[in-house]
Design an enzyme around this catalytic site. Sequence first.
Site, PDB file in Angstrom:
ATOM      1  N   THR A 175      47.187  12.886  22.264  1.00  0.00           N
ATOM      2  CA  THR A 175      46.693  13.426  21.002  1.00  0.00           C
ATOM      3  C   THR A 175      47.900  13.662  20.110  1.00  0.00           C
ATOM      4  OG1 THR A 175      44.814  14.498  22.081  1.00  0.00           O
ATOM      5  CG2 THR A 175      45.403  15.278  19.883  1.00  0.00           C
ATOM      6  N   LEU A 196      50.659  11.283  26.952  1.00  0.00           N
ATOM      7  CA  LEU A 196      51.851  12.089  26.721  1.00  0.00           C
ATOM      8  C   LEU A 196      51.536  13.328  25.881  1.00  0.00           C
ATOM      9  CD1 LEU A 196      54.114   9.008  25.976  1.00  0.00           C
ATOM     10  CD2 LEU A 196      54.026  10.321  28.104  1.00  0.00           C
ATOM     11  N   PRO A 197      52.415  14.347  25.914  1.00  0.00           N
ATOM     12  CA  PRO A 197      52.105  15.636  25.287  1.00  0.00           C
ATOM     13  C   PRO A 197      52.034  15.652  23.767  1.00  0.00           C
ATOM     14  CG  PRO A 197      53.768  15.893  27.002  1.00  0.00           C
ATOM     15  CD  PRO A 197      53.638  14.422  26.751  1.00  0.00           C
ATOM     16  N   LYS A 227      49.353  22.997  19.598  1.00  0.00           N
ATOM     17  CA  LYS A 227      49.857  21.765  18.990  1.00  0.00           C
ATOM     18  C   LYS A 227      48.747  21.006  18.276  1.00  0.00           C
ATOM     19  CE  LYS A 227      49.862  18.158  21.233  1.00  0.00           C
ATOM     20  NZ  LYS A 227      48.988  16.955  21.415  1.00  0.00           N
ATOM     21  N   LYS A 282      39.550  13.135  17.466  1.00  0.00           N
ATOM     22  CA  LYS A 282      40.031  14.085  18.471  1.00  0.00           C
ATOM     23  C   LYS A 282      40.513  15.377  17.823  1.00  0.00           C
ATOM     24  CE  LYS A 282      41.441  15.925  22.277  1.00  0.00           C
ATOM     25  NZ  LYS A 282      42.536  15.405  23.098  1.00  0.00           N
TER      26      LYS A 282
END
Length: 341
Positions: A137, A107-108, A287, A212
Amino acid sequence: MRYILQNAKFHLHRIQIATPSSKCLTKHRTLSLRNLSCSRVSNKDVGFIGLGVMGSHMAQNLVNAGHNVIAYDIVKENLDKAVSGGAVAAASPAAVASQSECVITMLPSSPHVVECYTKDGILSSVKAGSLLLDCSTIDPLVSKEMAEQASAKGAVYMDAPVSGGSMGAKAATLTFMVGGPAEHFAEAKSVLDLMGKNVVHCGAVSAGQAAKICNNMMLGISMFGMSEVMNLGQRLGLDAKLLASILNTSSGRCWAGDTYNPCPGVMENVPSSNNYAGGFGTALMTKDLGLAQDTATTTKSPTPLGSAAHQLYRLMCNKGYGHLDFSSAYKFLQEDENSEK
C-alpha cells in the site's frame, strides 16, 4: 516525479534501452507484452519479495498451490521460514527477478518499493515479458512511476494492494484491488486467485492504490468507533460479548466488530485476544491514513473523520503502540482514561 524524489528520498533513474531505433524499441515492447498476455504464469516460477506478517502467508499459499517460489526478505529469519515451507531463497531482489516470470512484492511503504525496484533492484534484471505485481500500500504516484520504468524494460507492473489482514492472508481469502492494463488482468488474476477470494480490477495503474487508501481510511475510522463503543458500553454496565452480539446483528454492524473486535475476550483468534500481537500494525495504519490525507489534500476532498483518525493513530504511535495491532485503539482509550483518574 518531483514528488517521489522529494518524499521517497530515492533517486529514480529514467531507464534507457539501447536499440538501433525507436521503431525497433516499439516492436520489441509490443512482442514482449504480447508474450506476457499469452503466457501461463501457473506453470512458471514466481518471485516473492517481502515475507512479513502478510507476505509470509501469501508466499506459502503459492507454494501450497504448486508454484516454485523464489523468495527474498531483508530479515533472514523470515527468509529461513519461507525456505522451510518449500520456497527457494534468493540473495537479492535482482536475483528474484532474474529467476522469475512473475514477481510479487509485499513491502511496508513507498520508499521500500522504490528501493526494491530501482537501482540494483528488480528492474536491473527483470526479464522482458515479466509480470510485476506490487501488493504494497503506497502512494499512487509511486505506482505510476514504477509502471513507467517497468514498461521501459518490456515488463508490466500492476498495483494490487490487499485487504483482509493476516487472517485473510493465511486463509487465502484476501481481497486484491488491482490497477493496470485490462488486457493483463486475467494473467494477474490467475496468480492472485491463489492467495485471495476477491480479485477486482479497479482501472489503470494506481487505481488499486486509490481503492485501498479509501478502504483503509474507512477501516481506521470504524476501528476507533468500535473501540469507543465497546469501552462506553462496559462503563454503562453491559457485558462485552452481549454488546458485541447486539452490534453485530444491528445497524451498527461493521468488520471491526463482527470479524476483528478490539475488546479482549470477545472473539478468539484475533489480535485483541493475543495482547494485540501480530495483525496489522498501528504504525502501518498511521502510514495509510497519512496517504489518504495526502490524496485528500491533492483532490481537495473534505475528510474530517479521516483526519481525526490519522491524528489519533499518530498519538498512539507516539505513546508506544506502533508495534501493536491497530485494534489496540481500545487499549489506548482505556489506558488514557486510567491516566486521567
